[in-house]
Motif scaffolding. Structure first.
Motif, PDB file in Angstrom:
ATOM      1  N   GLU A 206       0.698  -0.888  -0.018  1.00 37.33           N
ATOM      2  CA  GLU A 206      -0.318   0.011   0.003  1.00 37.33           C
ATOM      3  C   GLU A 206       0.341   1.192  -0.064  1.00 37.33           C
TER       4      GLU A 206
ATOM      5  N   THR B 196      -1.475   3.694  -1.312  1.00 42.24           N
ATOM      6  CA  THR B 196      -3.102   3.620  -1.290  1.00 42.24           C
ATOM      7  C   THR B 196      -2.925   3.546  -0.077  1.00 42.24           C
ATOM      8  N   ILE B 197      -4.788   2.976   0.690  1.00 45.35           N
ATOM      9  CA  ILE B 197      -4.473   2.621   1.742  1.00 45.35           C
ATOM     10  C   ILE B 197      -5.892   1.752   2.228  1.00 45.35           C
ATOM     11  N   GLY B 198      -6.003   0.571   2.744  1.00 44.70           N
ATOM     12  CA  GLY B 198      -7.117  -0.545   2.492  1.00 44.70           C
ATOM     13  C   GLY B 198      -7.885  -0.720   3.426  1.00 44.70           C
TER      14      GLY B 198
ATOM     15  N   GLN C  79     -14.655  -4.405   2.423  1.00 45.73           N
ATOM     16  CA  GLN C  79     -13.185  -3.894   1.976  1.00 45.73           C
ATOM     17  C   GLN C  79     -12.829  -3.095   0.933  1.00 45.73           C
ATOM     18  N   GLN C  80     -12.816  -1.984   1.188  1.00 44.74           N
ATOM     19  CA  GLN C  80     -12.463  -1.173  -0.248  1.00 44.74           C
ATOM     20  C   GLN C  80     -10.423  -0.452  -0.212  1.00 44.74           C
ATOM     21  N   THR C  81     -10.125  -0.348  -1.305  1.00 42.84           N
ATOM     22  CA  THR C  81      -9.114   0.563  -1.045  1.00 42.84           C
ATOM     23  C   THR C  81      -8.495   1.804  -1.834  1.00 42.84           C
TER      24      THR C  81
ATOM     25  N   LYS D 211      -6.695   5.730  -2.957  1.00 43.92           N
ATOM     26  CA  LYS D 211      -5.728   7.123  -2.802  1.00 43.92           C
ATOM     27  C   LYS D 211      -5.668   7.415  -0.642  1.00 43.92           C
TER      28      LYS D 211
END
Length: 418
Positions: free
Chosen positions: A388, A393-395, A404-406, A408
């Motif tokens: 990440e 990015t960050i989960g 869950q999503q990712t 910026k």
């Protein structure tokens, strides 16, 4: 292994699972008080013992049995405050606050050496409210209206208002003789405490919590029938104001309050939800106390709320306030991720003042960190690994749904603001 040192019986710890409720309740109380123009005053926990003997009265359970009194190194007798009014008056006198009207409040621990039971502790917490320099019944009504608004702001139900008038000092002295004569006719029915108080403080007998004394006290002459004309008018005007703002009340002729300094209006908010400890808020006028403590004559009125009882009552009636949950818990695994986590969380706190964001410390696998995130009660878990970091990015895991999503990094403040 050394023996674990435990707290003193009746002096309780308030743990992190409970303190958020206290904080919200205290904030609500402070906001309502500010809305009426009351200002905070802070004064010491320890005072000279003489202050309480002169104010509360030497022939009282508090002074005779319950005060934590000790001799300090210079031989002076000192006492942990058993209540707040005397200390507030002393502070106001000493610092020249009684030259004009004052509306004051304070909050903190009080101390009484009594048998601990539900709703009654050796260290307990009160919020106290005092007003100085106001003569008429309008300030009495304001105190009662203020407390009624507190209950409304807290969503508290199931409390009822009891009021009475103790009249002037002269009226009480005349009534005192009538009361002594009545109890002397029933002396064999008096319990030990009442026998002891018969000639020193007979009004205190009416305040007895002994069930065996209730019938005798119910049949006793009523103080309200012996009031002086000024006190009668004062009490009638108070009742008229309460009627005009639709605050229901019960006139309780046996309500005398437990301290010597009260006169004219006294009141209590009571409940049947806490067993024998049914008084949640109590107060009244004490116009003679300032002079009793060596100052110039000054009118005064106040009340105190026991915070432990208030919290217990809110809990018993399912009215505890909602506590804001943790917004996010950030888990990070990997050397780069741990470094970036510190930078990222501090930037979020800068951009989102007030955010409740826990950053995991102490290392561990994703699995162990997720367990802590789950226990935190956070709305979201933020997931940061070296991959990440490389992609900036960050989960994000929504804990309520498991989704869950990712996204910026740049989108994160906007996401957490929703």
């Amino acid at each position: 292994m050394a023996e674990i040192i435990r707290s003193i019986r009746g002096m309780n710890d308030i743990l992190p699972e409970a303190t958020p409720y206290w904080q919200v309740i205290e904030t609500i109380l402070k906001d309502v008080l500010a809305g009426y123009g009351y200002q905070e005053i802070r004064f010491p926990i320890v005072e000279k013992t003489e202050l309480f003997k002169r104010s509360i009265g030497e022939v009282t359970d508090i002074v005779e049995k319950e005060m934590y009194t000790f001799e300090d190194r210079n031989g002076e007798s000192l006492t942990l405050r058993p209540e707040g009014t005397a200390g507030c008056v002393r502070a106001a006198m000493q610092n020249g606050l009684l030259n004009q009207t004052q509306r004051l409040w304070y909050m903190g621990p009080m101390f009484r050496h009594e048998r601990p039971q539900k709703g009654r502790y050796r260290q307990f917490h009160q919020i106290g409210v005092e007003a100085y320099g106001f003569n008429g019944p309008d300030i009495d009504a304001e105190m009662i209206m203020l407390t009624a608004r507190l209950w409304k702001a807290l969503g508290l139900k199931g409390v009822t208002l009891q009021i009475n008038s103790l009249g002037s000092t002269e009226a009480r002295l005349a009534y005192r003789e009538v009361l002594i004569a009545y109890f002397e006719q029933h002396q064999s029915e008096l319990d030990d405490d009442s026998q002891r108080r018969l000639h020193s403080n007979p009004l205190r007998i009416l305040d007895s919590k002994n069930p065996e004394m209730q019938a005798l006290n119910d049949a006793a002459p009523k103080l309200i029938d012996y009031l002086d004309e000024e006190s009668k008018q004062h009490f009638e005007q108070l009742c008229q104001i309460l009627d005009s703002v639709d605050i229901a009340y019960e006139i309780n002729p046996r309500l005398v309050r437990g301290l010597d300094y009260y006169g004219k209006t006294v009141f209590e908010w009571v409940t049947d939800q806490l067993g024998s400890q049914g008084t949640v808020c109590a107060g009244g006028r004490y116009d003679g106390l300032v002079a009793q403590l060596g100052g110039k004559e000054a009118t005064a009125i106040g009340f105190a709320i026991g915070l432990e009882r208030l919290v217990a009552l809110l809990e018993a009636t399912d009215a505890l306030p909602e506590i804001k949950q943790t917004d996010a818990y950030l888990v990070a695994v990997g050397e780069q991720a741990m470094t970036q986590a510190a930078l990222l969380t501090e930037r979020l706190r800068d951009e989102l003042p007030g955010i409740r964001l826990i950053s995991h410390c102490g290392g561990g696998s994703f699995k162990s960190q997720f367990k802590r995130a789950d226990r935190s009660g956070a709305r979201w878990t933020l997931i940061l690994g070296d991959e990440e970091v490389s992609n900036q990015t960050i989960g994000i895991k929504t804990m309520a749904t498991g989704e869950q999503q990712t996204i910026k990094w740049a989108e994160l403040p906007s996401f957490l603001s929703q």
